[in-house]
Design an enzyme around this catalytic site. Structure first.
Site, PDB file in Angstrom:
ATOM      1  NE  ARG A 145       8.947  15.534  -5.866  1.00  0.00           N
ATOM      2  CZ  ARG A 145       9.620  15.104  -4.729  1.00  0.00           C
ATOM      3  NH1 ARG A 145      10.130  15.881  -3.997  1.00  0.00           N
ATOM      4  NH2 ARG A 145       9.900  13.525  -4.542  1.00  0.00           N
TER       5      ARG A 145
ATOM      6  CE  LYS B  96      -3.322   1.769   6.046  1.00  0.00           C
ATOM      7  NZ  LYS B  96      -3.233   0.609   6.809  1.00  0.00           N
TER       8      LYS B  96
ATOM      9  CG  HIS C 167      -7.951  -1.276   0.529  1.00  0.00           C
ATOM     10  ND1 HIS C 167      -7.065  -0.790   1.478  1.00  0.00           N
ATOM     11  CD2 HIS C 167      -7.831  -2.748   0.807  1.00  0.00           C
ATOM     12  CE1 HIS C 167      -6.411  -2.009   2.028  1.00  0.00           C
ATOM     13  NE2 HIS C 167      -6.954  -3.035   1.504  1.00  0.00           N
TER      14      HIS C 167
ATOM     15  CE  LYS D 197      -9.482  -6.198   1.660  1.00  0.00           C
ATOM     16  NZ  LYS D 197      -8.787  -7.021   0.870  1.00  0.00           N
TER      17      LYS D 197
ATOM     18  CD  GLU E  49      -0.289  -6.485   7.190  1.00  0.00           C
ATOM     19  OE1 GLU E  49      -0.396  -6.153   6.294  1.00  0.00           O
ATOM     20  OE2 GLU E  49       0.107  -5.884   8.408  1.00  0.00           O
TER      21      GLU E  49
ATOM     22  CG  ASP F 175      -0.360   0.350   9.658  1.00  0.00           C
ATOM     23  OD1 ASP F 175      -0.651   1.285   8.637  1.00  0.00           O
ATOM     24  OD2 ASP F 175       0.210  -0.685   9.179  1.00  0.00           O
TER      25      ASP F 175
ATOM     26  CG  HIS G  47      -7.792  -1.590   7.286  1.00  0.00           C
ATOM     27  ND1 HIS G  47      -8.283  -0.770   6.088  1.00  0.00           N
ATOM     28  CD2 HIS G  47      -6.512  -1.882   7.014  1.00  0.00           C
ATOM     29  CE1 HIS G  47      -7.195  -0.214   5.627  1.00  0.00           C
ATOM     30  NE2 HIS G  47      -6.166  -0.939   5.912  1.00  0.00           N
TER      31      HIS G  47
ATOM     32  CE  LYS H  71       3.029  -3.949   9.343  1.00  0.00           C
ATOM     33  NZ  LYS H  71       2.334  -4.412   8.042  1.00  0.00           N
TER      34      LYS H  71
HETATM   35  P1  NAP Z   1       5.193   6.447  -2.914  1.00  0.00           P
HETATM   36  O1  NAP Z   1       5.543   5.118  -3.824  1.00  0.00           O
HETATM   37  O2  NAP Z   1       6.155   7.132  -2.306  1.00  0.00           O
HETATM   38  O3  NAP Z   1       4.821   7.625  -4.168  1.00  0.00           O
HETATM   39  C1  NAP Z   1       4.560   9.113  -3.820  1.00  0.00           C
HETATM   40  C2  NAP Z   1       4.305   9.808  -4.941  1.00  0.00           C
HETATM   41  O4  NAP Z   1       4.282  10.939  -4.776  1.00  0.00           O
HETATM   42  C3  NAP Z   1       5.399   9.655  -6.158  1.00  0.00           C
HETATM   43  O5  NAP Z   1       5.041   9.463  -7.480  1.00  0.00           O
HETATM   44  C4  NAP Z   1       6.162  10.854  -6.238  1.00  0.00           C
HETATM   45  O6  NAP Z   1       6.831  10.999  -7.518  1.00  0.00           O
HETATM   46  C5  NAP Z   1       5.060  11.605  -5.827  1.00  0.00           C
HETATM   47  N1  NAP Z   1       5.420  12.858  -5.024  1.00  0.00           N
HETATM   48  C6  NAP Z   1       6.333  13.143  -4.155  1.00  0.00           C
HETATM   49  N2  NAP Z   1       6.578  14.200  -3.669  1.00  0.00           N
HETATM   50  C7  NAP Z   1       5.630  15.050  -4.361  1.00  0.00           C
HETATM   51  C8  NAP Z   1       5.678  16.541  -4.808  1.00  0.00           C
HETATM   52  N3  NAP Z   1       6.319  17.402  -4.014  1.00  0.00           N
HETATM   53  N4  NAP Z   1       4.884  17.223  -5.688  1.00  0.00           N
HETATM   54  C9  NAP Z   1       4.334  16.143  -6.591  1.00  0.00           C
HETATM   55  N5  NAP Z   1       4.420  14.859  -6.540  1.00  0.00           N
HETATM   56  C10 NAP Z   1       5.150  14.126  -5.311  1.00  0.00           C
HETATM   57  O7  NAP Z   1       3.981   6.529  -1.790  1.00  0.00           O
HETATM   58  P2  NAP Z   1       2.650   5.473  -2.189  1.00  0.00           P
HETATM   59  O8  NAP Z   1       3.109   3.935  -1.498  1.00  0.00           O
HETATM   60  O9  NAP Z   1       2.210   5.566  -3.713  1.00  0.00           O
HETATM   61  O10 NAP Z   1       1.568   6.264  -1.246  1.00  0.00           O
HETATM   62  C11 NAP Z   1       0.847   7.285  -1.553  1.00  0.00           C
HETATM   63  C12 NAP Z   1       0.029   7.496  -0.445  1.00  0.00           C
HETATM   64  O11 NAP Z   1      -1.078   6.689  -0.297  1.00  0.00           O
HETATM   65  C13 NAP Z   1       0.510   7.640   1.037  1.00  0.00           C
HETATM   66  O12 NAP Z   1      -0.126   8.628   1.822  1.00  0.00           O
HETATM   67  C14 NAP Z   1       0.275   6.261   1.652  1.00  0.00           C
HETATM   68  O13 NAP Z   1       0.272   6.375   3.023  1.00  0.00           O
HETATM   69  C15 NAP Z   1      -1.069   6.120   1.161  1.00  0.00           C
HETATM   70  N6  NAP Z   1      -1.145   4.614   0.988  1.00  0.00           N
HETATM   71  C16 NAP Z   1      -0.356   3.737   0.097  1.00  0.00           C
HETATM   72  C17 NAP Z   1      -0.596   2.326  -0.024  1.00  0.00           C
HETATM   73  C18 NAP Z   1       0.163   1.595  -0.796  1.00  0.00           C
HETATM   74  O14 NAP Z   1      -0.201   0.317  -0.893  1.00  0.00           O
HETATM   75  N7  NAP Z   1       1.190   2.058  -1.316  1.00  0.00           N
HETATM   76  C19 NAP Z   1      -1.720   1.775   0.833  1.00  0.00           C
HETATM   77  C20 NAP Z   1      -2.747   2.767   1.278  1.00  0.00           C
HETATM   78  C21 NAP Z   1      -2.325   3.908   1.509  1.00  0.00           C
HETATM   79  P3  NAP Z   1       8.043  12.190  -7.500  1.00  0.00           P
HETATM   80  O15 NAP Z   1       9.017  11.718  -6.531  1.00  0.00           O
HETATM   81  O16 NAP Z   1       8.403  12.005  -8.938  1.00  0.00           O
HETATM   82  O17 NAP Z   1       7.434  13.423  -7.263  1.00  0.00           O
END
Ligand code: NAP
Length: 481
Positions: free
Chosen positions: A51, A148, A178, A182, A216, A235, A240, A330
């Site tokens: 956004r 996930k 992921h 590995k 972890e 989780d 995994h 954890k």
């Molecule tokens: P995050 O850091 O909160 O990022 C969310 C992203 O979505 C931001 O770019 C945000 O940008 C965008 N966003 C939020 N609301 C939106 C909307 N209404 N329209 C368009 N874009 C929007 O989350 P994340 O950690 O990257 O995780 C993303 C997903 O991957 C989640 O489902 C999480 O469970 C999964 N996941 C993450 C990890 C990890 O290592 N981080 C690992 C496994 C799974 P704006 O606010 O600018 O819109």
């Protein structure tokens, strides 16, 4: 030497959530890793979406910053980085709005493979999939990637799958775990199915039990509210650990192709026995009155577990009588992910030395120092009679395979390239995810109705009750170093 890089066709990768943690920490560095390996096509395009109202230039600076964390960019020519960043464009889109979708469409090229990566909160999956479809962005040659949490129980996983299948065929849906990307996890399959040595022993006649550990060192790290609705079972075990269990226990598929591999994994999940209350241990970490799990999740009364251990049976001919012990937690002593295959004692030892009865162990380590170790008994060198000692046969492949010449791709590098080339072998099929949730739901119900989690010291091996789970069977957990 034959190149290890299988080229992928050019592509348009649309990353929703491009400013978020997953995109910046995993997806974009993975693409750069593939560029360094010579696999990223020079005319590939990445369309970043979120956004926030920022320019493409600002977005490219963000991507560059994220790469700085993982690569020593100073040692790489600016020319290379700039050519990489030229692949990136940014469009500001809100999943809840109809604005700017025409700009996304104008960035897409008609003749390229399209991959839509939903790197956003799962609540947005539905809206985005519907918009991609309604705005006519999806083609026959498109894929959608989700990660996930893929639901929070069987019902929501079914709803998510149903929703995705409204807009994409199953063959276009890539559900990432992921762990499957590995190197060592794939080595487990190579080890089992391409050596005459292991498969004949890979059953309850020779294997006493299997331990799967994912521990972890970190706590809930700012994800307290989310974690308080999830817990260790959902989780980690549902995804995994379940995948590691499946690859360890599955029958050999007739060919290494996606649906045959996934059919075999599904059969394992369907063979899992109901886990009785006595075979479940839960725990919560505790350092002191101000540093503890309750504070981290912001709920003094929470019964959610930061640790879970299970004794699990795989009810089929191969595994009947060989328990699988699973644990994850954890704030544990160390970060360890491993599968330990503990073989039975030799039935009759000809040596006086009791050490000759030490069990063979095959340890498949995902982290740290991924690799495979086989614990074998040999003669203690030197004089002094036939003394036996147990030594690790370390299968470090680096030297034999000249691995240093080729950077081993991380899981996201491999998985993203598989998405582009259309290979679903290392991704979960919808029925697998649903069946895994069905099994987890049963355990979850037992935990919520019967269990008060035991307290365990932060940075320990988990609650004492977890040791008892194995003690009562005359077994011990491997130590978490
Ligand atoms: P995050 O850091 O909160 O990022 C969310 C992203 O979505 C931001 O770019 C945000 O940008 C965008 N966003 C939020 N609301 C939106 C909307 N209404 N329209 C368009 N874009 C929007 O989350 P994340 O950690 O990257 O995780 C993303 C997903 O991957 C989640 O489902 C999480 O469970 C999964 N996941 C993450 C990890 C990890 O290592 N981080 C690992 C496994 C799974 P704006 O606010 O600018 O819109």
């Amino acid at each position: 030497m034959v190149s290890r890089i299988i080229q992928v066709p050019s592509f348009d990768l649309v990353v929703f959530g491009a400013t978020g943690d997953l995109a910046q920490r995993k997806i974009f560095p993975a693409l750069y890793g593939r560029l360094l390996a010579g696999q990223m096509p020079s005319n590939a395009k990445v369309i970043g979406i979120a956004r926030q109202d920022i320019s493409t230039n600002k977005f490219r600076m963000l991507v560059r910053k994220s790469l700085d964390v993982y690569f020593q960019l100073s040692s790489v020519s600016d020319k290379l980085i700039n050519s990489f960043l030229q692949c990136f464009v940014y469009v500001s889109v809100d999943a809840n709005s109809d604005k700017n979708w025409d700009l996304v469409r104008s960035e897409l090229r008609p003749d390229k493979i399209r991959a839509f990566y939903l790197s956003v909160a799962p609540e947005l999956f539905d809206k985005l999939a519907a918009k991609i479809f309604a705005k006519g962005l999806s083609t026959e040659n498109s894929r959608i990637v989700v990660e996930k949490p893929l639901g929070s129980n069987e019902k929501s996983a079914k709803a998510l799958n149903g929703m995705l299948r409204n807009y994409f065929k199953e063959g276009q849906i890539y559900r990432i775990d992921h762990y499957l990307g590995k190197e060592t996890v794939q080595n487990l399959m190579a080890l089992r199915f391409s050596n005459v040595l292991f498969e004949p022993l890979w059953n309850s006649k020779f294997i006493d039990h299997v331990q799967i550990t994912v521990s972890e060192k970190i706590g809930v790290q700012g994800r307290g509210a989310y974690y308080n609705k999830t817990g260790a079972l959902k989780d980690m075990v549902q995804n995994h650990i379940m995948q590691l269990l499946c690859l360890t226990a599955m029958e050999p598929p007739s060919q290494f192709v996606s649906d045959l591999v996934r059919d075999e994994k599904l059969k394992v999940i369907k063979s899992l026995g109901t886990v009785s209350e006595l075979d479940i241990v839960t725990g919560q970490y505790w350092e002191n009155s101000s540093e503890n799990f309750f504070r981290d999740v912001g709920d003094q009364n929470t019964k959610v577990e930061s640790y879970v251990a299970l004794k699990v049976s795989v009810n089929n001919l191969r595994w009947s009588g060989t328990p699988f012990y699973l644990r994850t937690g954890k704030k544990m002593r160390d970060q360890v992910s491993e599968i330990a295959i503990i073989f039975k004692e030799i039935s009759h030892s000809i040596f006086d030395d009791q050490k000759a009865k030490a069990r063979n162990k095959l340890i498949i380590r995902l982290q740290p120092n991924d690799g495979i170790t086989l614990k074998t008994n040999i003669k203690d060198p030197g004089l002094g009679g036939m003394r036996i000692t147990s030594v690790p046969l370390d299968m470090t492949f680096a030297e034999a395979l000249d691995i240093n010449r080729y950077k081993v791709a991380n899981a996201y590098e491999r998985l993203i390239m598989d998405v582009i080339r259309g290979d679903q072998t290392l991704f979960m099929r919808g029925d697998e995810v649903e069946e895994a949730w069905k099994w987890i739901d049963n355990i979850s119900r037992q935990i919520s109705s019967n269990q008060i989690p035991d307290r365990y010291a932060s940075y320990s091996s988990g609650p004492e009750s977890s040791d008892l789970l194995l003690d009562r069977d005359g077994r011990k957990w491997r130590s978490i170093k």
